[in-house]
Enzyme design. Structure first.
Site, mmCIF file in Angstrom:
data_model
loop_
_atom_site.group_PDB
_atom_site.id
_atom_site.type_symbol
_atom_site.label_atom_id
_atom_site.label_comp_id
_atom_site.label_asym_id
_atom_site.label_seq_id
_atom_site.Cartn_x
_atom_site.Cartn_y
_atom_site.Cartn_z
ATOM 1 N N CYS A 4 0.798 -1.233 0.000
ATOM 2 C CA CYS A 4 0.000 0.000 0.000
ATOM 3 C C CYS A 4 0.828 1.280 0.000
ATOM 4 O O CYS A 4 0.713 2.103 -0.909
ATOM 5 C CB CYS A 4 -0.939 0.005 1.206
ATOM 6 S SG CYS A 4 -2.136 -1.337 1.223
ATOM 7 N N HIS B 155 -1.314 5.971 2.452
ATOM 8 C CA HIS B 155 -1.468 4.914 3.442
ATOM 9 C C HIS B 155 -1.835 5.532 4.791
ATOM 10 O O HIS B 155 -1.325 6.597 5.159
ATOM 11 C CB HIS B 155 -0.171 4.108 3.562
ATOM 12 C CG HIS B 155 -0.309 2.876 4.390
ATOM 13 N ND1 HIS B 155 -1.229 1.891 4.102
ATOM 14 C CD2 HIS B 155 0.338 2.467 5.507
ATOM 15 C CE1 HIS B 155 -1.134 0.928 4.995
ATOM 16 N NE2 HIS B 155 -0.191 1.253 5.863
#
Length: 474
Positions: free
Chosen positions: A82, A136
């Site tokens: 991510c 993130h």
């Protein structure tokens, strides 16, 4: 212009009326066209399992979006995780440039002045909205947003302890929701985006709005009706399914690192594997449903006529292929390939581009479409030529990396081959013919007949540094 002459003849003796008239005409003649808005819908851990990509999973809303724009069939992210992937896309730089090579570091530690994609729009006077997961969660970038920043500028980043036991408990399971999932964050994220669209339909202000859905990220989660729409006896297993990942003569151990989200430290039986695949695909259908609610609101409010829409997944995903689950450390095409769909003014309708493109290309593309000057140093290329003509000439490769145990592993692909080196080849390498072997079953790196292809791909891979300096973890 006869209508102007008639009005002038009637108002020539009315000075105040004349002043008003000329002000109006000046506005007609010199008003600049309205700026394009951006609606950016993101999905977490989504491989291209959409029906418009040939999947058996029905995704009618994203199919309609693809039908109104351009679908990129061979889009790569720069890292199968991510934070590195999102940081790369949102800064327009390779992970080897940003230094963000894990989920626990922040690019501004090394580059405090770097301008992000939403920040470019913010600096141009747009409202920039973070709704859901965009950067993130542990490294949101508050300076990029006018709305929804996860923390204040200068506030410390999250550094909560998180053990593998905690991760296994929270991640390696299946969740079935009642109703339409109204209590879940993804439902609320879509609701918030819809409410904001209503506000902008009334205010007519320019916006760069993100809608970051967190599914199908583990634990796979969806309302019961989406599970019911995918009977377990109809779920196919991958042709290379195995109970667990392990090294083979074909693929070195470095190609198959341990699972990080699903089947952590345990084997998957065929029945368990089908249950997990069913849950993942039910989550995909729920993503499509929530995205569809936002897209419907955009259209009903008439904002679609002046809005660029992009749908993007942050990295690929294994669902039992070669015994691997989730994404951590995968250098296979299935770990990097994602759905990318773009629609709106200036984009051809219903096209599919087979060209190899990268997430790095999104930043310069949106800048060009919205007539903004992109910052220096971007490492992608604008996709506008492909948005106008999906089959236009395009010979650029795509790059990706992973970083584990202080070792960098690199990959490159062109329109036919994927080539990867693990620790600069010291831990092995692989060459896969994606055209003839799309399921990535055979490593050709030792095949004499592919020697020229191997040397060519090695030269392409040499573009990426083999020794980047990773940012310190916070």
């Amino acid at each position: 212009m006869n209508w102007i002459h008639r009005i002038l003849s009637r108002t020539i003796r009315r000075p105040l009326a004349m002043i008003g008239l000329f002000s109006f005409l000046a506005g007609v003649a010199f008003a600049s066209p309205a700026r394009l808005n951006v609606l950016f819908i993101l999905s977490d851990d989504l491989r291209p399992d959409l029906s418009c990509y040939g999947s058996y999973v029905e995704t009618p809303n994203l199919d309609r979006l693809a039908g109104s724009g351009v679908r990129f069939a061979n889009a790569w992210v720069q890292y199968p995780l991510c934070n590195p992937s999102r940081t790369s896309m949102l800064t327009g730089r390779h992970p080897t440039t940003t230094g963000a090579l894990s989920n626990r570091n922040y690019f501004r530690d090394a580059y405090p002045e770097m301008v992000t994609l939403p920040q470019l729009f913010k600096n141009a006077g747009y409202d920039t909205l973070r709704i859901g997961k965009v950067f993130h969660d542990t490294a949101d970038d508050p300076i990029s947003w006018t709305y929804g920043a996860k923390r204040a500028v200068g506030a410390p980043l999250s550094n909560k302890p998180y053990t593998m036991d905690m991760h296994r408990t929270n991640s390696d399971r299946i969740i079935i929701l009642e109703g339409d999932g109204e209590a879940h964050s993804d439902y609320k994220i879509a609701d918030e985006a819809i409410a904001k669209l209503h506000e902008y339909a009334a205010s007519q202000k320019s916006f760069f709005m993100t809608c970051g859905l967190v599914k199908p990220h583990s634990p796979p989660t969806a309302p019961k009706k989406w599970f019911d729409s995918l009977p377990l006896n109809t779920i196919p297993l991958p042709v290379d399914f195995k109970p667990e990942a392990d090294a083979t003569p074909e693929f070195p151990a470095a190609a198959l690192p341990p699972n990080g989200d699903l089947f952590i430290g345990r084997k998957a039986s065929e029945e368990q594997a089908k249950e997990m695949i069913q849950a993942y695909q039910a989550s995909v259908k729920w993503v499509d449903w929530n995205a569809g609610r936002v897209l419907d609101a955009l259209r009903k409010l008439g904002l679609d006529k002046n809005t660029i829409v992009i749908f993007w997944g942050d990295h690929g995903y294994h669902l039992g292929e070669k015994g691997k689950w989730s994404k951590h450390g995968s250098l296979f095409n299935i770990g990097f390939r994602v759905p990318v769909i773009m629609a709106g003014p200036g984009v051809s309708k219903g096209g599919t581009s087979q060209r190899v493109v990268q997430s790095l290309d999104i930043f310069p593309t949106l800048a060009e479409l919205c007539a903004l000057k992109a910052p220096d140093g971007l490492e992608g290329r604008s996709l506008v030529p492909l948005l106008r003509s999906p089959s236009a000439d395009w010979t650029h490769p795509a790059y990706a990396v992973t970083y584990r145990g202080g070792k960098l592993h690199r990959a490159v692909r062109d329109d036919r081959f994927l080539y990867a080196e693990f620790d600069s080849g010291r831990a092995g390498a692989m060459l896969i013919d994606l055209k003839n072997d799309p399921r990535e079953l055979t490593n050709l790196v030792a095949k004499v007949e592919y020697r020229e292809d191997l040397l060519r791909m090695k030269k392409l891979l040499a573009f990426l540094p083999s020794n980047p300096k990773a940012l310190p973890e916070y």
